[in-house]
Scaffold this motif. Structure first.
Motif, PDB file in Angstrom:
ATOM      1  N   TYR A 254      -1.213   5.715  12.548  1.00 24.59           N
ATOM      2  CA  TYR A 254      -2.684   5.743  12.720  1.00 24.59           C
ATOM      3  C   TYR A 254      -3.376   4.449  12.614  1.00 24.59           C
ATOM      4  O   TYR A 254      -4.420   4.411  13.238  1.00 24.59           O
ATOM      5  CB  TYR A 254      -3.014   6.665  11.616  1.00 24.59           C
ATOM      6  N   LEU A 255      -2.888   3.545  11.956  1.00 23.89           N
ATOM      7  CA  LEU A 255      -3.416   2.157  11.851  1.00 23.89           C
ATOM      8  C   LEU A 255      -3.589   1.183  12.929  1.00 23.89           C
ATOM      9  O   LEU A 255      -2.223   1.001  13.153  1.00 23.89           O
ATOM     10  CB  LEU A 255      -3.419   1.571  10.362  1.00 23.89           C
ATOM     11  N   ARG A 256      -4.471   0.647  13.502  1.00 27.85           N
ATOM     12  CA  ARG A 256      -4.345  -0.448  14.530  1.00 27.85           C
ATOM     13  C   ARG A 256      -5.430  -1.530  14.018  1.00 27.85           C
ATOM     14  O   ARG A 256      -6.316  -1.469  13.047  1.00 27.85           O
ATOM     15  CB  ARG A 256      -4.781   0.017  15.763  1.00 27.85           C
ATOM     16  N   LYS A 257      -5.093  -2.641  14.743  1.00 24.70           N
ATOM     17  CA  LYS A 257      -6.069  -3.621  14.440  1.00 24.70           C
ATOM     18  C   LYS A 257      -7.615  -3.045  14.811  1.00 24.70           C
ATOM     19  O   LYS A 257      -7.882  -2.534  15.669  1.00 24.70           O
ATOM     20  CB  LYS A 257      -5.786  -4.777  15.449  1.00 24.70           C
ATOM     21  N   GLY A 258      -8.452  -3.545  13.820  1.00 29.15           N
ATOM     22  CA  GLY A 258      -9.586  -3.281  13.748  1.00 29.15           C
ATOM     23  C   GLY A 258     -10.072  -1.794  13.486  1.00 29.15           C
ATOM     24  O   GLY A 258     -11.404  -1.462  13.099  1.00 29.15           O
ATOM     25  N   SER A 259      -9.119  -1.012  12.768  1.00 29.00           N
ATOM     26  CA  SER A 259      -9.356   0.403  12.377  1.00 29.00           C
ATOM     27  C   SER A 259     -10.096   0.061  10.983  1.00 29.00           C
ATOM     28  O   SER A 259      -9.920  -0.935  10.127  1.00 29.00           O
ATOM     29  CB  SER A 259      -7.941   0.736  11.665  1.00 29.00           C
ATOM     30  N   LEU A 260     -11.142   0.868  10.700  1.00 28.35           N
ATOM     31  CA  LEU A 260     -11.761   0.921   9.454  1.00 28.35           C
ATOM     32  C   LEU A 260     -11.253   1.900   8.507  1.00 28.35           C
ATOM     33  O   LEU A 260     -10.946   3.077   8.632  1.00 28.35           O
ATOM     34  CB  LEU A 260     -13.431   1.260   9.718  1.00 28.35           C
ATOM     35  N   VAL A 261     -10.918   1.242   7.194  1.00 30.52           N
ATOM     36  CA  VAL A 261     -10.130   1.887   6.475  1.00 30.52           C
ATOM     37  C   VAL A 261     -10.684   1.939   4.802  1.00 30.52           C
ATOM     38  O   VAL A 261     -11.278   0.716   4.530  1.00 30.52           O
ATOM     39  CB  VAL A 261      -8.850   1.519   6.437  1.00 30.52           C
ATOM     40  N   TYR A 262     -10.501   2.980   4.267  1.00 33.45           N
ATOM     41  CA  TYR A 262     -11.117   3.035   3.072  1.00 33.45           C
ATOM     42  C   TYR A 262      -9.662   3.218   2.238  1.00 33.45           C
ATOM     43  O   TYR A 262      -8.760   4.007   2.485  1.00 33.45           O
ATOM     44  CB  TYR A 262     -11.880   4.374   2.510  1.00 33.45           C
ATOM     45  N   LEU A 263      -9.205   2.523   0.925  1.00 34.99           N
ATOM     46  CA  LEU A 263      -8.033   2.365   0.349  1.00 34.99           C
ATOM     47  C   LEU A 263      -8.179   2.189  -0.984  1.00 34.99           C
ATOM     48  O   LEU A 263      -9.137   1.524  -1.587  1.00 34.99           O
ATOM     49  CB  LEU A 263      -6.861   1.796   0.989  1.00 34.99           C
ATOM     50  N   ASP A 264      -7.364   2.935  -1.785  1.00 35.33           N
ATOM     51  CA  ASP A 264      -7.295   2.978  -3.348  1.00 35.33           C
ATOM     52  C   ASP A 264      -5.780   2.132  -3.649  1.00 35.33           C
ATOM     53  O   ASP A 264      -4.879   2.497  -2.844  1.00 35.33           O
ATOM     54  CB  ASP A 264      -7.475   3.990  -3.980  1.00 35.33           C
ATOM     55  N   GLY A 265      -5.824   1.332  -4.497  1.00 28.97           N
ATOM     56  CA  GLY A 265      -4.641   0.825  -5.133  1.00 28.97           C
ATOM     57  C   GLY A 265      -4.783   0.045  -6.216  1.00 28.97           C
ATOM     58  O   GLY A 265      -5.671   0.129  -6.946  1.00 28.97           O
ATOM     59  N   LYS A 266      -3.662  -0.751  -6.459  1.00 31.43           N
ATOM     60  CA  LYS A 266      -3.422  -1.642  -7.639  1.00 31.43           C
ATOM     61  C   LYS A 266      -3.318  -3.111  -7.247  1.00 31.43           C
ATOM     62  O   LYS A 266      -2.806  -3.160  -6.323  1.00 31.43           O
ATOM     63  CB  LYS A 266      -2.694  -0.994  -8.653  1.00 31.43           C
ATOM     64  N   LEU A 267      -3.994  -4.114  -8.079  1.00 29.17           N
ATOM     65  CA  LEU A 267      -3.784  -5.409  -7.675  1.00 29.17           C
ATOM     66  C   LEU A 267      -2.383  -6.072  -8.109  1.00 29.17           C
ATOM     67  O   LEU A 267      -1.866  -5.772  -9.302  1.00 29.17           O
ATOM     68  CB  LEU A 267      -5.013  -6.455  -8.236  1.00 29.17           C
ATOM     69  N   THR A 268      -1.499  -6.617  -7.517  1.00 32.07           N
ATOM     70  CA  THR A 268      -0.054  -7.082  -7.981  1.00 32.07           C
ATOM     71  C   THR A 268      -0.278  -8.634  -7.616  1.00 32.07           C
ATOM     72  O   THR A 268      -0.855  -9.112  -6.825  1.00 32.07           O
ATOM     73  CB  THR A 268       1.019  -6.405  -7.253  1.00 32.07           C
TER      74      THR A 268
END
Length: 141
Positions: free
Chosen positions: A66-80
């Motif tokens: 689903y993801l391509r250059k320019g896609s607008l995305v909301y994401l959750d995660g953790k910093l590593t």
């Protein structure tokens, strides 16, 4: 203690997808977030930050789909943070966001800029039981 990152931004390039020798799939991409502000002279400025994002296994498969250059995305995660050595043996340090959930916000898919072919709204595995919001909940902001 909490290590949680929430970002909304645009992909700088298509995700790089690899399959490791153990069969696990990993996706990597850069995500741009921007902030607008007025400087001391009253002129609008834009500050863009780039974040390295990593997705594992089924999230990587969905990113590939689903993801391509320019896609607008909301994401959750953790910093590593990772330490490694480059080809010359020099020590390096990398900061990455390991995503546990993402949601495509603009409906673009397979180069379709019209938004008429939207991807599924929710994509990802919850970081903890019961955290997956597949019942149509709005974004938490």
């Amino acid at each position: 203690m909490i290590n949680k990152v929430t970002l909304v931004g645009r992909l700088g390039a298509d995700p790089e997808i690899r399959t490791l020798s153990n069969g696990a799939m990993v996706a990597k991409f850069s995500l741009a977030t921007s902030e607008n502000y007025k400087d001391r002279a009253g002129e609008w400025q834009e500050d863009t930050q780039w974040h390295d994002v990593i997705l594992w296994r089924n999230l990587a498969e969905r990113a590939q789909q689903y993801l391509r250059k320019g896609s607008l995305v909301y994401l959750d995660g953790k910093l590593t943070h990772r330490k490694w050595q480059d080809k010359e043996g020099n020590p390096r340090k990398t900061t990455e966001v390991v995503a546990s959930y993402f949601r495509l916000l603009d409906g673009k898919r397979d180069g379709d800029d019209s938004g008429s072919n939207p991807a599924p709204a929710e994509t990802g595995a919850p970081a903890s039981p019961g955290a997956n919001k597949t019942d149509g909940d709005d974004l938490p902001f």
